[in-house]
Structures are given as structure tokens and as C-alpha cells.
Design a protein around this motif. Sequence first.
Motif, PDB file in Angstrom:
ATOM      1  N   ARG A  47     129.702  34.507   3.160  1.00 16.08           N
ATOM      2  CA  ARG A  47     129.348  35.908   2.994  1.00 16.08           C
ATOM      3  C   ARG A  47     130.617  36.653   2.626  1.00 16.08           C
ATOM      4  NH1 ARG A  47     128.035  40.498   2.001  1.00 16.08           N
ATOM      5  NH2 ARG A  47     127.096  42.018   3.379  1.00 16.08           N
ATOM      6  N   LYS A  48     130.566  37.421   1.540  1.00 18.32           N
ATOM      7  CA  LYS A  48     131.748  38.113   1.005  1.00 18.32           C
ATOM      8  C   LYS A  48     132.868  37.086   0.802  1.00 18.32           C
ATOM      9  CE  LYS A  48     130.807  42.765   2.680  1.00 18.32           C
ATOM     10  NZ  LYS A  48     131.328  43.891   3.440  1.00 18.32           N
ATOM     11  N   GLY A 109     131.756  40.308   7.468  1.00 21.25           N
ATOM     12  CA  GLY A 109     131.525  39.188   6.568  1.00 21.25           C
ATOM     13  C   GLY A 109     131.510  37.867   7.306  1.00 21.25           C
ATOM     14  N   GLY A 112     128.169  37.440   9.049  1.00 16.30           N
ATOM     15  CA  GLY A 112     127.159  37.050   8.067  1.00 16.30           C
ATOM     16  C   GLY A 112     127.299  35.599   7.652  1.00 16.30           C
ATOM     17  N   ARG A 115     125.932  33.443  10.480  1.00 14.94           N
ATOM     18  CA  ARG A 115     124.462  33.468  10.470  1.00 14.94           C
ATOM     19  C   ARG A 115     123.909  32.557   9.380  1.00 14.94           C
ATOM     20  NH1 ARG A 115     120.644  38.599   8.964  1.00 14.94           N
ATOM     21  NH2 ARG A 115     121.326  38.038   6.870  1.00 14.94           N
ATOM     22  N   HIS A 116     124.516  32.619   8.197  1.00 15.24           N
ATOM     23  CA  HIS A 116     124.086  31.760   7.088  1.00 15.24           C
ATOM     24  C   HIS A 116     124.290  30.292   7.444  1.00 15.24           C
ATOM     25  CE1 HIS A 116     124.657  30.317   2.723  1.00 15.24           C
ATOM     26  NE2 HIS A 116     123.364  30.516   2.911  1.00 15.24           N
ATOM     27  N   GLY A 137     114.719  35.208   4.956  1.00 15.53           N
ATOM     28  CA  GLY A 137     115.841  35.496   4.064  1.00 15.53           C
ATOM     29  C   GLY A 137     117.181  35.025   4.571  1.00 15.53           C
ATOM     30  N   THR A 140     119.356  32.453   2.033  1.00 15.73           N
ATOM     31  CA  THR A 140     119.890  32.953   0.772  1.00 15.73           C
ATOM     32  C   THR A 140     121.297  33.479   0.997  1.00 15.73           C
ATOM     33  OG1 THR A 140     117.655  33.593   0.150  1.00 15.73           O
ATOM     34  CG2 THR A 140     119.460  34.510  -1.156  1.00 15.73           C
ATOM     35  N   ARG A 141     122.232  33.016   0.193  1.00 16.41           N
ATOM     36  CA  ARG A 141     123.604  33.500   0.291  1.00 16.41           C
ATOM     37  C   ARG A 141     123.672  34.884  -0.332  1.00 16.41           C
ATOM     38  NH1 ARG A 141     128.395  35.362  -1.313  1.00 16.41           N
ATOM     39  NH2 ARG A 141     130.236  34.066  -1.184  1.00 16.41           N
ATOM     40  N   ASP A 142     124.175  35.865   0.412  1.00 17.98           N
ATOM     41  CA  ASP A 142     124.274  37.239  -0.087  1.00 17.98           C
ATOM     42  C   ASP A 142     125.360  37.288  -1.156  1.00 17.98           C
ATOM     43  OD1 ASP A 142     124.232  39.930  -0.499  1.00 17.98           O
ATOM     44  OD2 ASP A 142     124.414  40.485   1.614  1.00 17.98           O
ATOM     45  N   PRO A 143     125.003  37.579  -2.419  1.00 19.41           N
ATOM     46  CA  PRO A 143     125.977  37.472  -3.505  1.00 19.41           C
ATOM     47  C   PRO A 143     126.911  38.679  -3.646  1.00 19.41           C
ATOM     48  CG  PRO A 143     123.877  38.117  -4.407  1.00 19.41           C
ATOM     49  CD  PRO A 143     123.671  37.924  -2.925  1.00 19.41           C
ATOM     50  N   ARG A 144     126.705  39.720  -2.839  1.00 17.71           N
ATOM     51  CA  ARG A 144     127.515  40.934  -3.016  1.00 17.71           C
ATOM     52  C   ARG A 144     128.956  40.707  -2.565  1.00 17.71           C
ATOM     53  NH1 ARG A 144     124.180  45.081   0.371  1.00 17.71           N
ATOM     54  NH2 ARG A 144     124.128  43.235   1.705  1.00 17.71           N
TER      55      ARG A 144
END
Length: 165
Positions: A47-48, A109, A112, A115-116, A137, A140-144
Motif C-alpha cells: 500500500r503506497k 500505508g 493498509g 491488511r492486504h 475488496g 485488491t492492491r490500492d494503486p493510489r
Amino acid sequence: MSGTQTRTLADLKDLGLVTTPAQPIAEQPQRQPQRDALGRSYATGRRKDAVARVWIKPGKGEITVNGKRVGQYFARPVLRMLITQPFLVADRYNQFDVYCTVTGGGLSGQAGAVRHGISRALTYFEPELRTILKAAGFLTRDPRVVERKKYGRMKARRSFQFSKR
């Protein structure tokens, strides 16, 4: 009936107009649990700029992050809640011990990423949980990510202060 004929199913098979499937359609192969010699499942979460390496095994629900208890490492309750979400959704709260190492990024980050990683490790340990975690959800890797700084600007978009005189 002068011009029409009635045909039976056997007649149509003889003509080759009716086909039957040669073999039944095979079902999707069942996913197998992926565990190491110690009975743990491993996954990587991102994440990030944060990357978390997560190991889970059946236990009392103890979560260790970088050698510290989760309450010490993530002091904010929101971050601790974020980490326990996959267990609550999968109805496996306090059934797994989690050991993880996190590098990069800030605390948000990193939470997150953990959690992933926990979500992915749960799917490796119990493949039937994949549909539940996917629908929530968590897989899914958060792409932001942070936008890069451009030249001639103070930050990514903020320009220098304009001076009239």
C-alpha cells in the motif's frame, strides 16, 4: 399432412443435426492450501510505499508487527481496526496469530499493507475464504500513490507564490 414431416429425436441424430456433449464440462479445480513446514501461510501486502511480509498460523489472535505488539506499533485505534478487518469479515477473529515485518511509507500505508498481506495469507491458508475477502475488496492492491514533484513547482501541483512587484 401433405408437405410436413414429423421427425423423432433419433431421426435427427442420424442426420447429425443434434449433437450431445462428448464429456461433461469440468469444474474449476479446487485451490489447495499453501502452508510451509511449520503450518504457516505467507503473503506480501502493499500500500503506497509500504511493503508488509505477513505470516499467519492458527493461534490465540496475537498480532506482532516488527517485533512489537500491534497496540504498541499502531497506536491509533483506526489503524488497529484496519488490520483486524479481514478476520472480522471472514469470521476468524482471534483464531490466527500474525507475525509481520513492514518497511517503507508511513503508519497509514503500513497498516493498509498489513491488511492486504493478512487477506492474501488467509486465502492461502483457507482458499474458500477468497470469495468473501474478494467481495469485501481486501485482495485488491490500492494503486493510489503520491504524485511526483514537477520542476518549476513547489510540490506536485502547487506553484511558487506570485509577486506582482
